[in-house]
Write a protein that holds these residues in place. Structure first.
Motif: not given
Length: 259
Positions: A200-202, A234-236, A240-245
């Motif tokens: 997610g970060h990138d 989306f959690e940050k 640290l980034v968590e991205l669930t699509l």
């Protein structure tokens, strides 16, 4: 799949333009069970774009052949065109796919036009691009310096592309538009970039968003808005980034758009 041309500068294909509607109509009639050569042969025979001359039809075919891999990397574009998704959604996806091959268009948008936008430029003319284009030879991206006529044609074509993709308005002098990615396009690009970067970060910090005049903060703000509407997760926490699509892949997302 043809070899990558992601670092090749081609003045010819850029000068021929964005070809948005031509590509859309050609892909509507594309048969992914047949080869690229077969499909382009059908284009020459049937002229689905209504080309007014044989030379123009030949040039469009050449650009499509150089720019896209419709049976592989760019198959999502074909699927969405055949589903008649609105051009307003399809165009941003086309720009991303096109710039996998068109190095100069991507470099211009990411490294030059976005910088002008961030610096508060209001009006741009072709002469404003000359320094950027001349420097391409110094960067080892052209075999020889371009003549003044080529500089003018390429500069005009690049600014015209910015207009075609709704980033700018105007004719002789181009002005930045108040542009915002359609939600469907934004979600598609999130899926495509996640496949490319894997985290997610990138994705949020990808330079590709600059092609749409978006900073990482702009992207994060839109991602958070979609999170609030439960269209993704989306959690940050710090860096640290968590991205669930919502879909496993960009092709799954494109498939959902065609239903």
């Amino acid at each position: 799949m043809s070899g990558s041309r992601s670092d090749v500068v081609s003045s010819f294909t850029v000068i021929k333009g964005s070809l948005i509607e031509e590509t859309y109509h050609i892909f509507q009639n594309w048969d992914c069970d047949r080869s690229k050569e077969h499909n382009l042969g059908r284009v020459r025979e049937q002229n689905p774009i209504g080309a007014t001359s044989e030379n123009w039809l030949r040039d469009v075919n050449f650009v499509i052949s150089r720019r896209f891999d419709p049976n592989g990397r760019d198959r999502n574009l074909v699927a969405m065109a055949q589903a008649r998704v609105p051009l307003s959604f399809w165009k941003p996806a086309l720009l991303w796919h096109m710039t996998r091959d068109e190095f100069l268009v991507r470099d211009f948008l990411v490294n030059w036009l976005y910088a002008e936008y961030e610096d508060g430029a209001f009006r741009l003319r072709t002469t404003d691009l000359h320094g950027y284009l001349v420097a391409l030879h110094g960067r080892g991206l052209t075999d020889a310096p371009w003549k003044k006529t080529t500089l003018e044609r390429v500069a005009s074509a690049l600014l015209r592309m910015a207009v075609d993709f709704d980033l700018m308005t105007g004719t002789t002098a181009r002005e930045f538009n108040s542009y915002h990615l359609p939600e469907e396009s934004f979600l598609y690009l999130l899926h495509a970039l996640y496949e490319q970067h894997g985290n997610g970060h990138d994705v949020i910090h990808s330079e590709d968003w600059r092609m749409y005049l978006m900073s990482a903060d702009d992207v994060e703000r839109d991602v958070y808005r979609l999170h609030q509407f439960r269209k993704l997760r989306f959690e940050k926490a710090g860096t640290l980034v968590e991205l669930t699509l919502p879909y496993q892949s960009s092709s799954d997302f494109a498939g959902a758009m065609t239903q």
